[in-house]
Every structure is written in C-alpha cells, then in structure tokens.
Enzyme design. Structure first.
Site, PDB file in Angstrom:
ATOM      1  N   ASP A   1      -4.507   7.623   7.940  1.00 41.51           N
ATOM      2  CA  ASP A   1      -5.543   6.751   8.499  1.00 41.51           C
ATOM      3  C   ASP A   1      -5.022   5.853   9.620  1.00 41.51           C
ATOM      4  O   ASP A   1      -5.663   4.879   9.983  1.00 41.51           O
ATOM      5  CB  ASP A   1      -6.147   5.888   7.373  1.00 41.51           C
ATOM      6  CG  ASP A   1      -5.095   5.019   6.696  1.00 41.51           C
ATOM      7  OD1 ASP A   1      -3.954   4.973   7.173  1.00 41.51           O
ATOM      8  OD2 ASP A   1      -5.416   4.384   5.665  1.00 41.51           O
TER       9      ASP A   1
ATOM     10  N   SER B   1       0.809  -1.223   0.000  1.00 43.63           N
ATOM     11  CA  SER B   1       0.000   0.000   0.000  1.00 43.63           C
ATOM     12  C   SER B   1       0.844   1.275   0.000  1.00 43.63           C
ATOM     13  O   SER B   1       0.334   2.335  -0.326  1.00 43.63           O
ATOM     14  CB  SER B   1      -0.929   0.014   1.209  1.00 43.63           C
ATOM     15  OG  SER B   1      -0.179  -0.102   2.394  1.00 43.63           O
TER      16      SER B   1
ATOM     17  N   HIS C   1      -1.282   4.590   6.946  1.00 49.91           N
ATOM     18  CA  HIS C   1      -0.698   5.176   5.732  1.00 49.91           C
ATOM     19  C   HIS C   1      -0.459   6.679   5.875  1.00 49.91           C
ATOM     20  O   HIS C   1      -1.191   7.354   6.588  1.00 49.91           O
ATOM     21  CB  HIS C   1      -1.620   4.889   4.542  1.00 49.91           C
ATOM     22  CG  HIS C   1      -1.975   3.432   4.435  1.00 49.91           C
ATOM     23  ND1 HIS C   1      -3.170   2.923   4.909  1.00 49.91           N
ATOM     24  CD2 HIS C   1      -1.277   2.378   3.963  1.00 49.91           C
ATOM     25  CE1 HIS C   1      -3.195   1.608   4.703  1.00 49.91           C
ATOM     26  NE2 HIS C   1      -2.059   1.251   4.144  1.00 49.91           N
TER      27      HIS C   1
END
Ligand SMILES: *[C@@H]1O[C@H](CO)[C@@H](O)[C@H](O)[C@H]1NC(C)=O
Ligand SMILES: *[C@@H]1O[C@H](CO)[C@@H](O)[C@H](O)[C@H]1NC(C)=O
Length: 387
Positions: free
Chosen positions: A348, A44, A351
């Site tokens: 979040d 990610s 990230h």
C-alpha cells in the site's frame, strides 16, 4: 553411480538408510527449538490486529491474498512475524487487544500500527501516531502475565486457562520486537534532520527501558529487528520526491536511509550494552534493514516489479488510500488491489506484501543477518537455556 547397480532389495535398504540418516540429521542434534510462546512488540510491521481492534477495522482489500478478508494486518497476507511463528511450529499470534476469539496459549502480540518506541505525547498524537507506544505494550504484557498467574493460582486445570499461556512458559518464551520506524516517520514529517538525529538517543533509551522491564518480568530470549530503509518506501519516494543529489543508486531517499542507519547503529550499540548489564539474557540483533534493502535494490532479480510501485491503489477518480474507505450513494467503496500482488514488494505504499514478507523472513530466520549469527530455531540453546 554405484547405487544404480544394486538390486531392488538393497536399493530399498539404501534408500531407507538415506532417509534415516537424513531424519537423524534433521531432528538431532539440529532440532529446532520448541518455544512454548512468542511475545511480540512493535508497529505495523508486525501488528496482527491491535490497531484494527482498537481504532476501527481495517477495510478490504487488506488480507485478500492469504486470509480472504481483512485480518487486522497491514498487508495482503502474512507478515514476517507470522512466518516466524510458522517457522517455530506455533500458531499465528493473536493481538492482545483483540477480544474476539483470541487465544493466547502460545503467546500474544502487542504490536500496534502507528505506534512508536518513545511514549506518545500530544505532538506525536496530533501527528497521527497512536497511544499504544512500546511502554504501553509492555504494560499490556505485564497485565497478561500477572493475571494469567493469578488465574492459574485460583483455578488450576479448569477450562478458563485453555486460552492462556502457562505461567512457567514466560521465561522460556521468545520475545520479538520490530519498532522505531514511526519514531523516524514522525521526525521526518515534523522535525528538522538535526532535531531528529538529536532525538535518537532518547528513543533508544526508551527501547532499553522496555527491554530491562521485560527482563525483570522474566523475559530472557530477545530477537530484535532493526528498522528498515524508510527512504525506500514508495509513500515517501512518491510524495516527497528526493532531489537528485539525495537519491541513492536504488532510487531511495538517501538522507532518510542515513537516519535509519544512524538509528540502527545506536540500537546495536545499546543491545551490546544490555548484554553486559543483564545477566543470562540472550539478545539477538537482526539486520532486517540490509535484507529489505537488498530486496529493493535487486527487485527484478528476485522476480518483483519496480520497488516503488505498489499494489493497493485508489478506486477510480477517488483519492482513497488503501486503508481508507468512502461512502458513495450509500455504499462503501474501498481501494482496489492489483491483479498480481505476488509481483509487488509494497502493498500500500508503506507496508510490504505477503510475497515480500515471505522473502524477508526466509532471509532472516536462518540467522545470516543476526548478531550473534544464530538461526532463530537455535536461539533457545543460548548459554543458560534449556527448553
Ligand atoms: C487455544 O489453543 C490451544 C492450542 O492451540 C488449544 O489447545 C486450546 O483448546 C485453545 N483454547 C480455546 C479456548 O480455544
Ligand atoms: C450515484 O447515483 C446516481 C443516481 O442513481 C448516479 O447518477 C451516480 O452516477 C451515482 N454516483 C456514483 C459515484 O456511483
């Protein structure tokens, strides 16, 4: 200043001279590399839409700062890989798995959120990690390359090739990688510290196999990020508050960061080994760990709030995480974001925000954290290359 005493005409001439010299210095001999394409692999940290395309679209407020809508990136805006592409004058990379409107003429992104460096097995899958691990990403790349070459051979010059890379560009492209964080994440959740440490050589070996296979497919220039300080992610610091003796000077979880450092040490050693094994390869090891840790340690100095705060939070009384949504009274509700995402490092809890990613990118692209210490824009001039 003598400049001030010159008349208008000579001032103008002097100014033009300065501009000329400046542009010569800028374009020659330090002109940035013209990489025709970037191929990126990872999780990610650099996913630009793979997991979102495959496993369900990422909801708002992801993407709100830069794209104005969810873009498949786990951030409010751009990622380090986006700033990397911009830095090289290339378009932002489309996810290879995103079949809607993607254009791979300047590369493709195989990185997928929730993926690991080690091939996924039933245990990893049950723990929430997905099957798009590095070996699968490498197979996707091989398919893109083989089928692109096939299409060119059959239909040179026709429209069909305008969203595909040029076959000759694969060996001149930049190959970037940012993976490993989820291997550690999995170990921290499901293994003992001892088991996790013992699993690192296996994970690094998987990394090595992927690099070798990409090399066999013509890849030559690699820009490899090490893994970040996982013990500083708010998600861990808040959900598993460390004991006092396991908290470092910045408030991060010491033992978690130590595992990341051990992983990085072995990754760096493996990169050195690969340099001797693969002739004509250019491997850059990038210490993004240190860059991220510096940002977290001195968040205030760089204009950010506490590094353990994060911007996208649950809505009202719900326990929604940023990446979740809920149906209430027939309408979808999403997590809500803060009013000042520019002030946060974490978006979040796991990230980074676009603001943090930009800061991080600015610190690594000039080569000051690379081994060997070469700015990204000069890596194409590694011995043996001329593009
Ligand atoms: C893909 O992008 C390239 C370069 O930006 C452009 O020239 C080409 O027309 C695009 N192809 C399609 C199908 O949009
Ligand atoms: C759902 O609708 C009912 C009836 O209109 C209302 O009383 C209730 O507050 C609503 N609940 C939420 C969570 O909005």
């Amino acid at each position: 200043m003598t400049f001030l005493r010159l008349n208008k005409k000579s001032q103008m001439a002097a100014a033009i001279g300065v501009v000329l010299v400046a542009s010569l210095l800028y374009f020659y001999p330090s002109k940035a590399c013209q990489f025709p394409a970037i191929y990126n692999f990872g999780d990610s940290n650099s996913d630009t839409g793979a997991a979102s395309a495959a496993f369900g679209r990422l909801p708002p407020p992801y993407g709100e700062t830069f794209f104005g809508k969810p873009s498949g990136r786990y951030s409010d805006g751009r990622l380090v890989i986006d700033f990397t592409a911009e830095h090289l004058g290339l378009p932002l990379l489309n996810a290879y798995l995103d079949s809607i409107g993607s254009n791979f003429s300047h590369g493709a992104n195989f990185a997928a959120s929730g993926s690991t460096m080690q091939p996924v097995n039933a245990k990893l899958y049950e723990a929430g990690f997905n099957p798009l691990s590095l070996n699968v990403q490498r197979l996707e790349f091989e398919q893109l390359k083989d089928r692109t070459e096939e299409i060119y051979a059959q239909a040179e010059g026709s429209q069909i090739t305008s969203n595909l890379p040029k076959p000759g560009d694969f060996s001149k492209a930049l190959y970037t990688l940012d993976s490993g964080q989820n291997d550690l994440h999995y170990g921290l959740m499901k293994l003992t510290m001892k088991q996790l440490k013992e699993s690192i050589p296996y994970i690094i070996n998987q990394f090595s196999l992927s690099i070798e296979k990409l090399y066999q497919k013509g890849a030559r220039i690699f820009w490899i990020h090490n893994t970040g300080p996982i013990g500083c992610l708010p998600f861990f610091v808040i959900t598993t508050p460390p004991k006092r003796e396991d908290t470092d000077q910045s408030g991060c979880i010491n033992s978690y960061n130590e595992v990341a450092q051990e992983f990085n040490k072995q990754l760096k050693e493996q990169v050195s080994k690969l340099r001797t094994q693969l002739s004509g390869v250019a491997l850059y090891y990038v210490d993004i760990y240190t860059v991220k840790y510096s940002l977290i340690r001195e968040a205030n100095k760089y204009g950010f709030l506490s590094p353990f705060g994060y911007c996208c939070r649950h809505y009202g009384d719900s326990s929604l995480r940023c990446w979740e949504k809920e149906i209430r009274n027939g309408t979808e509700i999403f997590a809500t974001s803060c009013s000042d995402p520019l002030k946060y490092i974490s978006w979040d809890g796991i990230h980074y925000t676009e603001a943090a990613n930009k800061w991080i990118a600015n610190h690594i692209l000039d080569g000051s954290f690379s081994d060997p210490p070469v700015p990204l824009g000069k890596t194409c001039r590694s011995p043996g290359f001329s593009n």
